[in-house]
Design an enzyme around this catalytic site. Structure first.
Site, PDB file in Angstrom:
ATOM      1  N   HIS A 177      -5.359 -22.735  -2.680  1.00 53.06           N
ATOM      2  CA  HIS A 177      -5.171 -23.843  -1.747  1.00 53.06           C
ATOM      3  C   HIS A 177      -4.467 -25.055  -2.358  1.00 53.06           C
ATOM      4  O   HIS A 177      -4.099 -25.983  -1.624  1.00 53.06           O
ATOM      5  CB  HIS A 177      -6.508 -24.268  -1.139  1.00 53.06           C
ATOM      6  CG  HIS A 177      -6.417 -24.523   0.343  1.00 53.06           C
ATOM      7  ND1 HIS A 177      -7.484 -24.385   1.200  1.00 53.06           N
ATOM      8  CD2 HIS A 177      -5.372 -24.901   1.117  1.00 53.06           C
ATOM      9  CE1 HIS A 177      -7.101 -24.679   2.426  1.00 53.06           C
ATOM     10  NE2 HIS A 177      -5.822 -24.999   2.409  1.00 53.06           N
ATOM     11  N   ASP A 199     -11.498 -24.127   6.709  1.00 50.77           N
ATOM     12  CA  ASP A 199     -11.931 -23.874   5.330  1.00 50.77           C
ATOM     13  C   ASP A 199     -13.442 -24.031   5.239  1.00 50.77           C
ATOM     14  O   ASP A 199     -14.047 -24.781   6.009  1.00 50.77           O
ATOM     15  CB  ASP A 199     -11.253 -24.908   4.416  1.00 50.77           C
ATOM     16  CG  ASP A 199     -11.210 -24.510   2.950  1.00 50.77           C
ATOM     17  OD1 ASP A 199     -12.129 -23.811   2.499  1.00 50.77           O
ATOM     18  OD2 ASP A 199     -10.274 -24.923   2.247  1.00 50.77           O
ATOM     19  N   HIS A 228     -14.563 -25.282   2.464  1.00 53.03           N
ATOM     20  CA  HIS A 228     -14.619 -26.424   1.555  1.00 53.03           C
ATOM     21  C   HIS A 228     -13.718 -27.546   2.050  1.00 53.03           C
ATOM     22  O   HIS A 228     -12.677 -27.298   2.668  1.00 53.03           O
ATOM     23  CB  HIS A 228     -14.170 -25.996   0.150  1.00 53.03           C
ATOM     24  CG  HIS A 228     -14.914 -24.821  -0.391  1.00 53.03           C
ATOM     25  ND1 HIS A 228     -14.518 -23.513  -0.143  1.00 53.03           N
ATOM     26  CD2 HIS A 228     -16.027 -24.739  -1.159  1.00 53.03           C
ATOM     27  CE1 HIS A 228     -15.365 -22.683  -0.739  1.00 53.03           C
ATOM     28  NE2 HIS A 228     -16.292 -23.401  -1.359  1.00 53.03           N
ATOM     29  N   ASP A 245     -12.176 -29.785   0.027  1.00 51.29           N
ATOM     30  CA  ASP A 245     -11.057 -29.975  -0.917  1.00 51.29           C
ATOM     31  C   ASP A 245     -10.639 -31.442  -1.005  1.00 51.29           C
ATOM     32  O   ASP A 245      -9.453 -31.769  -1.026  1.00 51.29           O
ATOM     33  CB  ASP A 245      -9.863 -29.097  -0.528  1.00 51.29           C
ATOM     34  CG  ASP A 245     -10.183 -27.612  -0.595  1.00 51.29           C
ATOM     35  OD1 ASP A 245     -11.128 -27.250  -1.319  1.00 51.29           O
ATOM     36  OD2 ASP A 245      -9.509 -26.815   0.076  1.00 51.29           O
ATOM     37  N   HIS A 299      -7.387 -26.644  -6.667  1.00 53.98           N
ATOM     38  CA  HIS A 299      -7.421 -26.255  -5.254  1.00 53.98           C
ATOM     39  C   HIS A 299      -8.484 -27.029  -4.490  1.00 53.98           C
ATOM     40  O   HIS A 299      -8.471 -27.035  -3.256  1.00 53.98           O
ATOM     41  CB  HIS A 299      -7.591 -24.738  -5.082  1.00 53.98           C
ATOM     42  CG  HIS A 299      -8.925 -24.192  -5.482  1.00 53.98           C
ATOM     43  ND1 HIS A 299      -9.328 -22.920  -5.140  1.00 53.98           N
ATOM     44  CD2 HIS A 299      -9.954 -24.712  -6.210  1.00 53.98           C
ATOM     45  CE1 HIS A 299     -10.539 -22.682  -5.636  1.00 53.98           C
ATOM     46  NE2 HIS A 299     -10.929 -23.749  -6.280  1.00 53.98           N
ATOM     47  N   ASP A 313      -7.685 -21.056   5.234  1.00 52.57           N
ATOM     48  CA  ASP A 313      -8.260 -20.487   4.015  1.00 52.57           C
ATOM     49  C   ASP A 313      -9.065 -19.248   4.397  1.00 52.57           C
ATOM     50  O   ASP A 313      -9.798 -19.260   5.401  1.00 52.57           O
ATOM     51  CB  ASP A 313      -9.157 -21.539   3.360  1.00 52.57           C
ATOM     52  CG  ASP A 313      -9.636 -21.157   1.960  1.00 52.57           C
ATOM     53  OD1 ASP A 313     -10.112 -20.021   1.782  1.00 52.57           O
ATOM     54  OD2 ASP A 313      -9.555 -22.005   1.062  1.00 52.57           O
ATOM     55  N   ASP A 334     -11.720 -18.236   3.246  1.00 49.97           N
ATOM     56  CA  ASP A 334     -13.161 -18.467   3.312  1.00 49.97           C
ATOM     57  C   ASP A 334     -13.603 -19.279   4.525  1.00 49.97           C
ATOM     58  O   ASP A 334     -14.793 -19.570   4.677  1.00 49.97           O
ATOM     59  CB  ASP A 334     -13.704 -19.053   2.006  1.00 49.97           C
ATOM     60  CG  ASP A 334     -13.247 -20.468   1.717  1.00 49.97           C
ATOM     61  OD1 ASP A 334     -12.879 -21.207   2.642  1.00 49.97           O
ATOM     62  OD2 ASP A 334     -13.275 -20.858   0.524  1.00 49.97           O
ATOM     63  N   GLU A 381      -5.698 -18.470  -0.366  1.00 53.56           N
ATOM     64  CA  GLU A 381      -6.867 -17.953  -1.082  1.00 53.56           C
ATOM     65  C   GLU A 381      -7.103 -16.466  -0.881  1.00 53.56           C
ATOM     66  O   GLU A 381      -8.189 -15.964  -1.188  1.00 53.56           O
ATOM     67  CB  GLU A 381      -8.135 -18.750  -0.724  1.00 53.56           C
ATOM     68  CG  GLU A 381      -8.083 -20.224  -1.094  1.00 53.56           C
ATOM     69  CD  GLU A 381      -8.190 -20.500  -2.593  1.00 53.56           C
ATOM     70  OE1 GLU A 381      -8.501 -19.554  -3.350  1.00 53.56           O
ATOM     71  OE2 GLU A 381      -7.989 -21.666  -2.995  1.00 53.56           O
TER      72      GLU A 381
END
Length: 315
Positions: free
Chosen positions: A101, A128, A130, A132, A145, A232, A234, A277
């Site tokens: 990312h 995502d 996360h 970030d 990332h 992403d 995830d 990712e």
């Protein structure tokens, strides 16, 4: 994003230095093998594959203490910024195939430059697990990332990534995050202080992804903005998308993710896309790569049937 045939530029971003686990460097090849170009062409779009971006050379004196693999990541970011800007300026919708990312520091920056030159505002939809939003001062790992949105929003200490005194590239209030379920304590405070729009999985459970996605679309349309989507792996639940090194349980289902993509397509607001990712080393016979391609196809118009009107549903 127009509803008719579009000009699409596929750009490989084989960067994995921003993450701690190797394997994302193979992501662009996996998406090509899974048929991303063919899927978009089958929808009637004009697709050019521009190959993989090579990183810029960074001078020996450039460094950022506390950021792991700074030189390699910054090289990719600067090259991707130029390629992103060039593709957008030529009227194409760039799709960046990652890669971790950290690539978004470049992809978003280039589209943001194009948006400013055309007098429009760039919004970012961050799909995502996360946020970030760490800096070198707050990151517990130093993995870059996890600093992407912070850099794009001009948080101090990250200017060196761009090799200049970078202005704020994106207004934090124009960043919308969906599906968040893993945030560091100092990162949480920074998100609140900078007024980033965060819809975590509690919000998803309470209001639903359709309502939350429409809220983003309405914000973009109200300002005649352009939307960059950063997807992403995830964001999805690891049970359906295992090929990611930062799995967090409780993510979006396949159907939910397709719904988000379909709503975004119908909105006509999407100007660029990240697919990040994907770690083929962790995949199961290409399962996650194929899913990312299918979601991209939904974003660009694939659907099972023509949508009925609301009145048809109400009968």
């Amino acid at each position: 994003m127009d509803q008719t045939a579009l000009s699409i530029a596929l750009i490989g971003a084989p960067v994995e230095a921003g993450a701690s686990q190797p394997g994302c460097i193979m992501g662009p090849a996996a998406m090509r093998t899974a048929g991303i170009g063919r899927a978009l062409e089958d929808l009637g779009h004009q697709v050019r594959d521009l190959g993989d971006t090579a990183p810029d050379s960074i001078t020996a004196g450039e460094t950022l203490e506390g950021a792991r693999n700074f030189t390699e990541v910054a090289g990719h970011v600067r090259a991707l910024e130029r390629q992103s800007y060039a593709a957008a300026s030529q009227g194409a919708i760039p799709i960046f195939m990652g890669g971790d990312h950290s690539l978004s520091m470049g992809s978003v920056a280039g589209v943001a430059r194009h948006a400013r030159e055309t007098g429009r505002e760039l919004f970012v939809l961050w799909l995502d697990a996360h946020a970030d939003f760490n800096t070198v001062a707050t990151s517990p790992t130093g993995n870059m990332h996890g600093m992407s949105v912070a850099a794009l929003c001009g948080l101090p200490g990250l200017e060196a990534i761009y090799g200049r005194d970078a202005d704020r590239l994106v207004d934090p209030r124009s960043v919308h995050m969906l599906g968040i379920r893993s945030v560091d304590p100092l990162e949480r405070a920074a998100l609140t202080a900078h007024h980033v729009n965060v819809a975590d999985m509690r919000a998803v459970d309470e209001f639903g992804l359709a309502r939350l996605t429409r809220r983003v679309i309405e914000a973009v349309k109200a300002r005649n903005g352009m939307l960059h989507v950063s997807l992403d792996v995830d964001f999805l639940d690891p049970d359906v998308a295992p090929a990611v090194g930062t799995t967090v349980p409780g993510g979006a289902t396949v159907r939910e993710a397709h719904l988000v993509m379909e709503l975004l397509h119908e909105s006509g607001t999407v100007a660029s896309l990240d697919l990040v990712e994907l770690n083929p080393f962790l995949d199961e016979r290409g399962r996650t790569a194929r899913l990312m391609v299918d979601l991209t196809a939904s974003l660009f118009g694939r659907q099972v049937m023509d949508r009925p009107t609301r009145s048809q549903w109400s009968d």
